[in-house]
Design a protein around this motif. Structure first.
Motif, PDB file in Angstrom:
ATOM      1  N   LYS A  56     -12.914 -68.773 -23.266  1.00 57.28           N
ATOM      2  CA  LYS A  56     -13.650 -68.314 -22.311  1.00 57.28           C
ATOM      3  C   LYS A  56     -13.089 -69.464 -21.266  1.00 57.28           C
ATOM      4  O   LYS A  56     -13.252 -70.627 -21.074  1.00 57.28           O
ATOM      5  N   PRO A  57     -12.728 -68.579 -20.058  1.00 56.38           N
ATOM      6  CA  PRO A  57     -12.282 -69.282 -18.845  1.00 56.38           C
ATOM      7  C   PRO A  57     -13.336 -70.268 -18.345  1.00 56.38           C
ATOM      8  O   PRO A  57     -14.765 -69.721 -18.191  1.00 56.38           O
ATOM      9  N   TYR A  58     -13.205 -71.495 -17.697  1.00 58.80           N
ATOM     10  CA  TYR A  58     -14.168 -72.416 -17.257  1.00 58.80           C
ATOM     11  C   TYR A  58     -15.051 -71.829 -15.999  1.00 58.80           C
ATOM     12  O   TYR A  58     -16.199 -72.233 -16.160  1.00 58.80           O
ATOM     13  N   ASP A  59     -14.491 -70.842 -15.416  1.00 54.57           N
ATOM     14  CA  ASP A  59     -15.178 -70.346 -14.408  1.00 54.57           C
ATOM     15  C   ASP A  59     -15.763 -68.903 -14.697  1.00 54.57           C
ATOM     16  O   ASP A  59     -16.004 -67.901 -13.721  1.00 54.57           O
ATOM     17  N   ASP A  60     -15.894 -68.447 -15.767  1.00 58.42           N
ATOM     18  CA  ASP A  60     -16.374 -67.181 -16.219  1.00 58.42           C
ATOM     19  C   ASP A  60     -17.477 -67.175 -17.245  1.00 58.42           C
ATOM     20  O   ASP A  60     -17.719 -68.288 -17.782  1.00 58.42           O
ATOM     21  N   VAL A  61     -18.068 -66.270 -17.169  1.00 61.30           N
ATOM     22  CA  VAL A  61     -19.445 -66.389 -18.324  1.00 61.30           C
ATOM     23  C   VAL A  61     -18.995 -65.235 -19.692  1.00 61.30           C
ATOM     24  O   VAL A  61     -19.523 -65.547 -20.514  1.00 61.30           O
ATOM     25  N   LYS A  62     -17.936 -64.536 -19.382  1.00 57.38           N
ATOM     26  CA  LYS A  62     -17.343 -63.849 -20.737  1.00 57.38           C
ATOM     27  C   LYS A  62     -16.500 -64.782 -21.374  1.00 57.38           C
ATOM     28  O   LYS A  62     -15.570 -65.422 -20.878  1.00 57.38           O
ATOM     29  N   THR A  63     -16.679 -64.416 -22.733  1.00 60.80           N
ATOM     30  CA  THR A  63     -15.786 -64.842 -23.648  1.00 60.80           C
ATOM     31  C   THR A  63     -14.895 -63.950 -24.518  1.00 60.80           C
ATOM     32  O   THR A  63     -15.404 -62.780 -24.823  1.00 60.80           O
ATOM     33  N   VAL A  64     -13.615 -64.178 -24.650  1.00 63.66           N
ATOM     34  CA  VAL A  64     -12.647 -63.163 -25.288  1.00 63.66           C
ATOM     35  C   VAL A  64     -12.117 -63.640 -26.432  1.00 63.66           C
ATOM     36  O   VAL A  64     -11.994 -64.553 -26.532  1.00 63.66           O
ATOM     37  N   HIS A  65     -12.440 -62.385 -27.487  1.00 61.53           N
ATOM     38  CA  HIS A  65     -11.891 -62.723 -28.852  1.00 61.53           C
ATOM     39  C   HIS A  65     -10.629 -62.245 -28.947  1.00 61.53           C
ATOM     40  O   HIS A  65     -10.240 -61.246 -28.908  1.00 61.53           O
ATOM     41  N   HIS A  66      -9.580 -63.346 -28.987  1.00 66.43           N
ATOM     42  CA  HIS A  66      -8.166 -62.938 -29.393  1.00 66.43           C
ATOM     43  C   HIS A  66      -7.878 -63.004 -30.832  1.00 66.43           C
ATOM     44  O   HIS A  66      -8.193 -63.874 -31.572  1.00 66.43           O
TER      45      HIS A  66
END
Length: 99
Positions: A15-25
């Motif tokens: 999850k980028p510090y400035d985003d609300v989305k978390t990406v599952h890699h």
């Protein structure tokens, strides 16, 4: 490349510090044996843009950290250090993306 082995699968939540989305890699990793005497050339451009696999960069292992490496690379560093829990998912929930 001469060959590869030791296939494995890892996953990480980023999850980028400035985003609300978390990406599952989810990523596959394997060890390779390189043939430096007969190198293979690969194109610098592929159908969808720049080839991000264009070339190899060797850097000192002890210089790898979260300010100069991706979550995938950091996962492999944990594996090589046999860090407790390295087989579990990794969470990078305040990730700073470097340009």
């Amino acid at each position: 490349m001469i060959g590869y082995d030791n296939n494995r699968i890892y996953d990480a939540f980023v999850k980028p510090y400035d985003d609300v989305k978390t990406v599952h890699h989810i990523f596959a990793v394997y060890d390779i044996e390189l043939d430096f005497e007969n190198p293979t050339t690969i194109p610098s451009q592929v159908i969808d843009g720049d080839n991000d696999a264009d070339g190899i960069a060797f850097i000192a292992f002890d210089t790898i950290n979260d300010s100069n490496a991706s979550p995938l690379v950091l996962k492999i560093v944990d594996e090589l250090h046999e860090k407790e829990g390295y087989l579990d998912r990794s969470d990078f929930l305040d990730w700073h993306i470097k340009a």
